[in-house]
Write a protein that holds these residues in place. Sequence first.
Motif, PDB file in Angstrom:
ATOM      1  N   ASN A 123       0.868  -1.177   0.000  1.00  0.00           N
ATOM      2  CA  ASN A 123       0.000   0.000   0.000  1.00  0.00           C
ATOM      3  C   ASN A 123       0.904   1.226   0.000  1.00  0.00           C
ATOM      4  N   ASN A 124       1.095   1.795  -1.166  1.00  0.00           N
ATOM      5  CA  ASN A 124       2.052   2.891  -1.298  1.00  0.00           C
ATOM      6  C   ASN A 124       1.611   4.162  -0.581  1.00  0.00           C
ATOM      7  N   ASN A 125       0.312   4.270  -0.274  1.00  0.00           N
ATOM      8  CA  ASN A 125      -0.190   5.493   0.354  1.00  0.00           C
ATOM      9  C   ASN A 125      -0.019   5.490   1.867  1.00  0.00           C
ATOM     10  N   SER A 126       0.218   4.345   2.441  1.00  0.00           N
ATOM     11  CA  SER A 126       0.346   4.257   3.894  1.00  0.00           C
ATOM     12  C   SER A 126       1.812   4.181   4.276  1.00  0.00           C
ATOM     13  N   PRO A 127       2.312   5.119   5.057  1.00  0.00           N
ATOM     14  CA  PRO A 127       3.736   5.153   5.379  1.00  0.00           C
ATOM     15  C   PRO A 127       4.118   4.132   6.442  1.00  0.00           C
ATOM     16  N   ARG A 128       5.377   3.778   6.454  1.00  0.00           N
ATOM     17  CA  ARG A 128       5.937   2.920   7.500  1.00  0.00           C
ATOM     18  C   ARG A 128       6.487   3.836   8.591  1.00  0.00           C
ATOM     19  N   CYS A 129       6.103   3.553   9.817  1.00  0.00           N
ATOM     20  CA  CYS A 129       6.397   4.501  10.896  1.00  0.00           C
ATOM     21  C   CYS A 129       7.034   3.820  12.101  1.00  0.00           C
ATOM     22  N   LEU A 130       7.990   4.517  12.701  1.00  0.00           N
ATOM     23  CA  LEU A 130       8.463   4.172  14.037  1.00  0.00           C
ATOM     24  C   LEU A 130       7.704   5.055  15.018  1.00  0.00           C
ATOM     25  N   PHE A 341       2.208  21.217  15.929  1.00  0.00           N
ATOM     26  CA  PHE A 341       2.870  20.054  15.354  1.00  0.00           C
ATOM     27  C   PHE A 341       4.068  20.540  14.546  1.00  0.00           C
ATOM     28  N   ILE A 342       5.152  19.771  14.571  1.00  0.00           N
ATOM     29  CA  ILE A 342       6.282  20.086  13.713  1.00  0.00           C
ATOM     30  C   ILE A 342       6.641  18.848  12.892  1.00  0.00           C
ATOM     31  N   THR A 343       7.122  19.064  11.690  1.00  0.00           N
ATOM     32  CA  THR A 343       7.570  17.967  10.834  1.00  0.00           C
ATOM     33  C   THR A 343       8.777  18.419  10.026  1.00  0.00           C
ATOM     34  N   THR A 344       9.676  17.496   9.779  1.00  0.00           N
ATOM     35  CA  THR A 344      10.854  17.797   8.966  1.00  0.00           C
ATOM     36  C   THR A 344      10.535  17.705   7.473  1.00  0.00           C
ATOM     37  N   ASN A 345       9.334  17.220   7.132  1.00  0.00           N
ATOM     38  CA  ASN A 345       8.914  17.175   5.727  1.00  0.00           C
ATOM     39  C   ASN A 345       8.184  18.474   5.395  1.00  0.00           C
ATOM     40  N   THR A 346       8.888  19.408   4.808  1.00  0.00           N
ATOM     41  CA  THR A 346       8.305  20.724   4.545  1.00  0.00           C
ATOM     42  C   THR A 346       7.299  20.709   3.400  1.00  0.00           C
ATOM     43  N   GLU A 347       7.188  19.577   2.665  1.00  0.00           N
ATOM     44  CA  GLU A 347       6.236  19.458   1.563  1.00  0.00           C
ATOM     45  C   GLU A 347       4.888  18.908   2.025  1.00  0.00           C
ATOM     46  N   LEU A 348       4.770  18.523   3.280  1.00  0.00           N
ATOM     47  CA  LEU A 348       3.578  17.849   3.792  1.00  0.00           C
ATOM     48  C   LEU A 348       2.422  18.827   3.957  1.00  0.00           C
ATOM     49  N   SER A 349       1.219  18.410   3.515  1.00  0.00           N
ATOM     50  CA  SER A 349       0.028  19.236   3.723  1.00  0.00           C
ATOM     51  C   SER A 349      -0.529  18.986   5.121  1.00  0.00           C
ATOM     52  N   PHE A 350      -1.400  19.873   5.564  1.00  0.00           N
ATOM     53  CA  PHE A 350      -1.971  19.743   6.909  1.00  0.00           C
ATOM     54  C   PHE A 350      -2.787  18.457   7.042  1.00  0.00           C
ATOM     55  N   ILE A 351      -3.651  18.179   6.072  1.00  0.00           N
ATOM     56  CA  ILE A 351      -4.497  16.981   6.143  1.00  0.00           C
ATOM     57  C   ILE A 351      -3.647  15.717   6.175  1.00  0.00           C
ATOM     58  N   ARG A 352      -2.653  15.655   5.295  1.00  0.00           N
ATOM     59  CA  ARG A 352      -1.801  14.471   5.247  1.00  0.00           C
ATOM     60  C   ARG A 352      -1.014  14.302   6.542  1.00  0.00           C
ATOM     61  N   MET A 353      -0.564  15.403   7.126  1.00  0.00           N
ATOM     62  CA  MET A 353       0.167  15.339   8.381  1.00  0.00           C
ATOM     63  C   MET A 353      -0.695  14.743   9.482  1.00  0.00           C
ATOM     64  N   ILE A 354      -1.951  15.178   9.586  1.00  0.00           N
ATOM     65  CA  ILE A 354      -2.857  14.656  10.607  1.00  0.00           C
ATOM     66  C   ILE A 354      -3.142  13.174  10.361  1.00  0.00           C
ATOM     67  N   GLU A 355      -3.348  12.794   9.113  1.00  0.00           N
ATOM     68  CA  GLU A 355      -3.612  11.387   8.785  1.00  0.00           C
ATOM     69  C   GLU A 355      -2.448  10.490   9.216  1.00  0.00           C
ATOM     70  N   ILE A 356      -1.234  10.944   8.971  1.00  0.00           N
ATOM     71  CA  ILE A 356      -0.066  10.139   9.356  1.00  0.00           C
ATOM     72  C   ILE A 356       0.111  10.145  10.870  1.00  0.00           C
ATOM     73  N   TYR A 357      -0.059  11.304  11.487  1.00  0.00           N
ATOM     74  CA  TYR A 357       0.176  11.389  12.935  1.00  0.00           C
ATOM     75  C   TYR A 357      -0.777  10.500  13.724  1.00  0.00           C
ATOM     76  N   GLN A 358      -1.986  10.311  13.207  1.00  0.00           N
ATOM     77  CA  GLN A 358      -2.963   9.491  13.942  1.00  0.00           C
ATOM     78  C   GLN A 358      -2.563   8.022  14.009  1.00  0.00           C
ATOM     79  N   ILE A 359      -1.617   7.603  13.193  1.00  0.00           N
ATOM     80  CA  ILE A 359      -1.096   6.238  13.297  1.00  0.00           C
ATOM     81  C   ILE A 359      -0.445   6.022  14.666  1.00  0.00           C
TER      82      ILE A 359
END
Length: 484
Positions: A123-130, A341-359
């Motif tokens: 699933n290319n849309n779902s990131p792998r996270c630590l 919230f802070i992220t080192t990915n400066t290209e990330l949109s707000f919606i995408r950031m929240i979607e990933i953070y909820q993992i």
Amino acid sequence: MLQSKDIDKIAELKNGFTPRWLEPDSILSSLKGFSFSAVCKCLAPLKQKGYSFESIFSILISLPFLGLSTVHSFTGSVLTEHIQARKDVFYRIKNNTGICWRMILWMFSLKFIKQVAAQGESNNNSPRCLIFDDSFLLKTGRYIEKVSRMFDHVSKRFLLGYKFLAMGYWDGEASFIPLDFSLHRERGKNKDKPFGLKKKEYRKQYRKKRGKGTHSWDRAREADISKIESALKMFWRAISQGVKVDYVLMDSWFTCEAFVKAVNRVMKQTVHLIGMYKTPKTKFNYLGEKFTHSQIRNKLGKPNRCRKLRLYYKEAIVDYNGVPIKMFFSRKGSNGKWRVFITTNTELSFIRMIEIYQIRWSCEVFFKEAKQLLGLGKCQSNDFDAQIADATITMIQHILLTMKFRFEHYETKGALFSDIKEGIIEFRLNERLWGLFIELVRLIEVLFDGLDEMGILKKILNDERAYEMIKRLLPEEPELQNAA
């Protein structure tokens, strides 16, 4: 902040456990897929006489599935008719200073990742996270080695126990597995009460001589280092093991400059950080000047509105001691409390950031299921080595169950992986009813100023009575299927 569809994972493991595959034979058969014999051969020199490490370790892994919580309850049961080993055999294994429990856990974790990569769908849309998070392990004995009295942020009380720091891995599909952990104590500020104990209690605490440089010595020393330092060591251990990571997720307790710079130094893969941030005095470089995050927020003007998440937000790219980061400010309603919230990915949109953070909440699910189903933290042995061994065994049990649950339960549903991003897992939780509950939590936060939505949810996750009351409100699976 949290979306109802993502909270559906809270009880998925518990609801999926069926008597058929909780049987000990079924669990032990799963060990073959993890090259269990090969793992045990590495440890064979530590157990040259009597029962093999493999046989004793297999029994320790099986205890919860036999309806037994401790070695003592096992040795007092009728099951001892089938094995002559007595409790001292098991205790010697758990107290052994020569066993590298961290290595054993990593062997199981890496094997799981390898098997999932070979059999799972991508699933290319779902990131792998630590994911880094900690939880409180309550203890009852004041003389347990390295136990301390510390503040529990869930119960809002000072309690006796350990802080359990875990690093887990979300594989981008449907599974959270624990990779590493450490147990910590806190010295406290009162010199008359070291580690929150009376001096007499502290002197009577169990102590054990350990050879310098041994695995046991390393874990005992680890209890007194900061959780940030321990988490950084875990992170680099994961990178050196070749774990593929897209994002590192953490709450405000761990988000700091050290981690921002750590993810920025990874060379062989691109790793980004997303974390909540609370430190009010830290200054960031914005438009050529130094400002705190609240000052930056005030300079951003009118917030944008995200209709999908029903949130207001602002964003800015700032410099954090030489590292460019994107800073998001978010709140519910016009009077809600701002969160950063802070992220080192400066290209990330707000919606995408929240979607990933909820993992990140998958780690809270792990804590809940590991404590309630597998007895994480229930060990009351005085020996710190036994505490490490018991926690490791619990995490291995969780990995075994996750493997069976994923490949015997999830993958029988053909389209399940394609829907995992949306959190639709067999309709076991009624999405509309759960959504209503989340809305109620949000309303409570608005009506009662000072209450925090995430704090409320975390209390519910850790309160069995509250959890059972909510569970009774939800219809059983047949009703949900009929409703669908």
